[in-house]
Structure formats: C-alpha cells, structure tokens
Scaffold this motif. Structure first.
Motif, PDB file in Angstrom:
ATOM      1  N   LEU A  84      36.424  71.080  88.865  1.00  0.00           N
ATOM      2  CA  LEU A  84      35.397  71.015  87.826  1.00  0.00           C
ATOM      3  C   LEU A  84      36.035  71.519  86.537  1.00  0.00           C
ATOM      4  O   LEU A  84      36.284  72.712  86.385  1.00  0.00           O
ATOM      5  CB  LEU A  84      34.191  71.866  88.214  1.00  0.00           C
ATOM      6  CG  LEU A  84      33.091  72.015  87.161  1.00  0.00           C
ATOM      7  CD1 LEU A  84      32.543  70.650  86.742  1.00  0.00           C
ATOM      8  CD2 LEU A  84      31.969  72.903  87.685  1.00  0.00           C
ATOM      9  N   ILE A  99      31.788  71.539  81.755  1.00  0.00           N
ATOM     10  CA  ILE A  99      30.355  71.225  81.736  1.00  0.00           C
ATOM     11  C   ILE A  99      29.877  71.412  80.304  1.00  0.00           C
ATOM     12  O   ILE A  99      30.200  72.422  79.669  1.00  0.00           O
ATOM     13  CB  ILE A  99      29.534  72.136  82.669  1.00  0.00           C
ATOM     14  CG1 ILE A  99      30.012  72.017  84.109  1.00  0.00           C
ATOM     15  CG2 ILE A  99      28.053  71.781  82.587  1.00  0.00           C
ATOM     16  CD1 ILE A  99      29.276  72.946  85.063  1.00  0.00           C
ATOM     17  N   ALA A 122      29.522  66.583  83.064  1.00  0.00           N
ATOM     18  CA  ALA A 122      30.558  67.329  83.783  1.00  0.00           C
ATOM     19  C   ALA A 122      31.792  66.465  83.907  1.00  0.00           C
ATOM     20  O   ALA A 122      31.696  65.260  84.191  1.00  0.00           O
ATOM     21  CB  ALA A 122      30.063  67.735  85.164  1.00  0.00           C
TER      22      ALA A 122
END
Length: 272
Positions: free
Chosen positions: A219, A222, A238
């Motif tokens: 990740l 965001i 994201a």
C-alpha cells in the motif's frame, strides 16, 4: 577489472536516475553509452524512458543467442544517497545493489566478449525497470529484438534465479456521498469504503514476514480531495504495487474483478 567496475559503478550511482527525472535518465544512459565498446549500438525512447541496445552484429533484426540485460534507473532516495561511498570494502549508494554495480559488471564483461565470441551477442541497458519495464525491455522486444537466452544482473543473493514475480501497479478509486460529519447517515464515506477493501486485500495476501515466494501487496499511498475534518469525503484513492507469483495470478485477477464488481474503479498503471 575491479577498479574499472568500481569507477563505472560510482559514476552511475552519482546520477539520481528516478522515473520523474528525465534529464537524469538521459544522463545516466549517456554514461553507460560512453563506456560501451561495440560495433553496433542503437538507441530507443518511449514515454521519456531512453534505452539502448549494443551488439557484435550490425543487424538488430537478427536473433541473438545471448543478451545481457541491466537497468540503471533507481527508486527515489535521499540526496546524500547519490554520493557513492566505500566502507568496510563495500560500495554504498542508491542503486549500488539494484543494480548499478551489476550494470557496470555487465557492460565491462560485454566489452571483453563482444569481439571474441562467434555467436550473436547483445547488451540491453534500460531506464524503466523499477516502473515495470514496458518502455525499455518490452519496447525493444516489440521493435523486433529476439534472443535464445537472456541474463540479467539483478541481485539474487549470489544464486541463480530462473523466474520472477509479476508486477501490477494500480490505483483503486472509491466514490461516496458528501455530508456534514455530524450527520454521517446522510452521506457515504469513500475513505471508509476504501479502507474496508484494503483490509480485505491484506487478509487475502498477508504481508510476508521474511523472504518468500508469495504474492505481496504494498500500500503505497492513500489520498482524498477532502481537506476538512467535519466533512464526509466523497472520493478516495489508494495506490498499490502488487508482486504476484504465477501460481497466484488467477487469485489476484479474481480479487481485482471482485473489487470492480463492487463499484470501485481500478486504473492499471503507475499514475491515476
């Protein structure tokens, strides 16, 4: 040759050749070109990513028995990391391991072999491996490059690797309905929706705790256009970098399809 390798590696490391620095990509490739001794050299460029191919044959369309491959782009780092330093007999600097030192080795080995072997030998230097290789290696293949065998100098802990994980860089876009945060029942929070999806992906593909031949999802970012705490965000995004094994490619594809069917937009590529 050791001194030559270190000298060339230092020159390459000193250039901040990240994907967003087009002039640096051009400069680092120029340094590589200046150190290549070959009867044939062809330059390529796609989407501001330059690359080159050198060979002991003057016909690019010929099938090569062996192609040596190296990339000289790097992921972003601190400014001081672009100053190469030798400490405890080790070379430190951004890209020292991945893979400018290996690129220096490959270039100098190619120079030694180019006029000695009697088979078609090629050298491929690219500047976009860290972002997928579409504008370098893949672009040259689309232009007609063919080979029986290729060797890349990527670090493999001094072992021989015959396969690598696939890469998908993508953005997941979530939409909702804005409202005042005091009345959340009047809105639909795009961030909460996105967080739920991200948690489900993490459960499906847990973060490996050590080196493993498993699919992993990073990740990377965001964000939302919302700037105030008392407003329910109606958009969220994201950015993910997925490194998948061939065995789990179908599972990754199915998971992304499921997310799309839930109403989220997925954009494949580094930028949204």
């Amino acid at each position: 040759m050791k001194d030559e390798i270190i000298s060339l590696a230092k020159k390459l490391i000193s250039i901040p050749s990240t994907v967003d620095n087009i002039s640096a990509l051009q400069k680092v490739l120029e340094i590589a070109e200046e150190n290549i001794d070959a009867p044939f050299l062809q330059k390529f460029s796609q989407n501001d990513n330059p690359s080159l191919f050198a060979a002991n044959r003057k016909d690019f369309s010929e099938k090569f028995r062996l192609v040596l491959n190296a990339h000289i782009d790097v992921v972003p780092g601190r400014e001081d990391q672009y100053t190469p330093v030798i400490k405890d007999a080790k070379l430190f600097g951004r890209g020292a391991a991945d893979m400018k030192s290996a690129a220096a080795v490959i270039i100098l080995v190619f120079n030694q072999l180019v006029n000695k072997v009697n088979f078609p030998l090629g050298l491929q230097i690219t500047t976009d491996e860290e972002t997928g290789g579409h504008n370098g290696t893949k672009f040259q293949l689309e232009k007609g490059l063919k080979t029986d065998f290729a060797i890349s100098g990527e670090l493999t802990n001094l072992s021989i690797n015959l396969k690598a994980k696939g890469i998908i860089q993508l953005s997941i876009l979530s939409s909702g309905k804005t409202a005042h945060s005091a009345y959340p029942w009047n809105g639909e929070n795009a961030l909460w929706k996105l967080v739920d999806i991200l948690h489900s992906l993490k459960e499906k593909f847990p973060v490996p705790q050590k080196e493993a031949w498993e699919t992993s999802i990073n990740l990377a970012k965001i964000e939302t256009s919302n700037l105030t705490n008392n407003k329910i965000p109606n958009d969220a995004l994201a950015k993910l970098d997925i490194r998948f094994t061939p065995e789990q490619s179908s599972a990754v594809r199915d998971e992304l399809e499921k997310i799309k069917n839930m109403g989220f937009e997925i954009i494949i590529g580094e930028d949204e």
